[in-house]
Design a protein around this motif. Structure first.
Motif: not given
Length: 261
Positions: A1-30
């Motif tokens: 199953m594939q999903l596309i998130d059509t609206h994100v703001h990943l450049n915000f400071d809140t994602f800077q500390p753990d962006i790699a982990a955030v990516r791992w979780r979105w990949q795991a979620a499809g």
């Protein structure tokens, strides 16, 4: 199953500390692709860096209606030049109108119409932010199409309008994208809109880091992996399977934004 998130703001400071982990979780979620929106052109460099760090990320360039105080005589040229400079740019925006937090209608309209012109010229869709402004946005789009003879394509993002307003934008050829607000228990109008949108116009998003969906509402930071909760709720409301919603919204995102998975 594939999903596309059509609206994100990943450049915000809140994602800077753990962006790699955030990516791992979105990949795991499809989540196989994401479209990064833009609040103002000065973000272009930081968003572009992310897009080349993560191949599954495409992005937009534009000026948010709540930032139109930053609209200057050369802003339209700047947006057009940036949008033309990189093949990973798939949209103009986010643009539109917000009359909930601001009342500078005339100023917002100037920036909105200028970005519609850029989108038409470059044959790119627009990502439209519309809050407490559905009649005004509808009128601008109708008059734009009548006066120019051109049809602008795009998406009403993080949609929160009534079913009647939803139909206005469907009639104008727009896609409708639902965010975490569709999971909120008392969002009855949004629920009704999610049911009435035809399958070929339906999109899903997180608008992260904002609007964490149920059951993640207690988390201050939303993230792309949670788009699965949006898809699950839309499926429940429509009486369809998660797999059907995932396949349809993924196909729609690819068609609107010209994505190739």
């Amino acid at each position: 199953m594939q999903l596309i998130d059509t609206h994100v703001h990943l450049n915000f400071d809140t994602f800077q500390p753990d962006i790699a982990a955030v990516r791992w979780r979105w990949q795991a979620a499809g989540v196989v692709h994401l479209v990064h929106s833009c609040v103002e052109p000065s973000e272009f460099s930081s968003i572009r860096t992310l897009a080349y760090q993560f191949p599954e990320l495409s992005f937009a360039v534009g000026l948010h209606p709540l930032d139109v105080d930053k609209w200057h005589s050369n802003t339209a040229t700047e947006i057009k030049t940036l949008a033309s400079s990189d093949g990973k740019v798939v949209a103009i925006g986010e643009t539109g109108m917000d009359l909930y937090k601001a009342d500078n209608y005339a100023q917002q309209r100037i920036a909105f119409e200028a970005q519609l012109a850029i989108a038409c010229e470059l044959n790119l869709p627009v990502i439209i932010h519309c809050r407490d402004a559905a009649p005004q946005v509808r009128e601008i789009l109708q008059k734009w199409q009548q006066s120019t003879g051109k049809t602008v394509k795009g998406v009403m993002h993080c949609w929160g309008g009534t079913p009647e307003e939803t139909q206005w934008f469907l009639d104008l050829g727009f896609y409708i994208s639902f965010s975490g607000t569709v999971t909120f228990k008392n969002a009855k109008s949004i629920h009704a809109s999610a049911v009435m949108v035809s399958g070929d116009r339906l999109l899903i998003e997180t608008d992260c880091p904002f609007l964490s969906p149920t059951p993640k509402r207690g988390e201050k930071r939303n993230e792309p992996a949670y788009v699965r909760h949006v898809a699950e709720q839309v499926a429940r409301l429509r009486g369809e399977t998660l797999e059907t919603i995932a396949a349809q919204t993924t196909q729609n995102a690819c068609e609107l934004f010209g994505l190739a998975l």
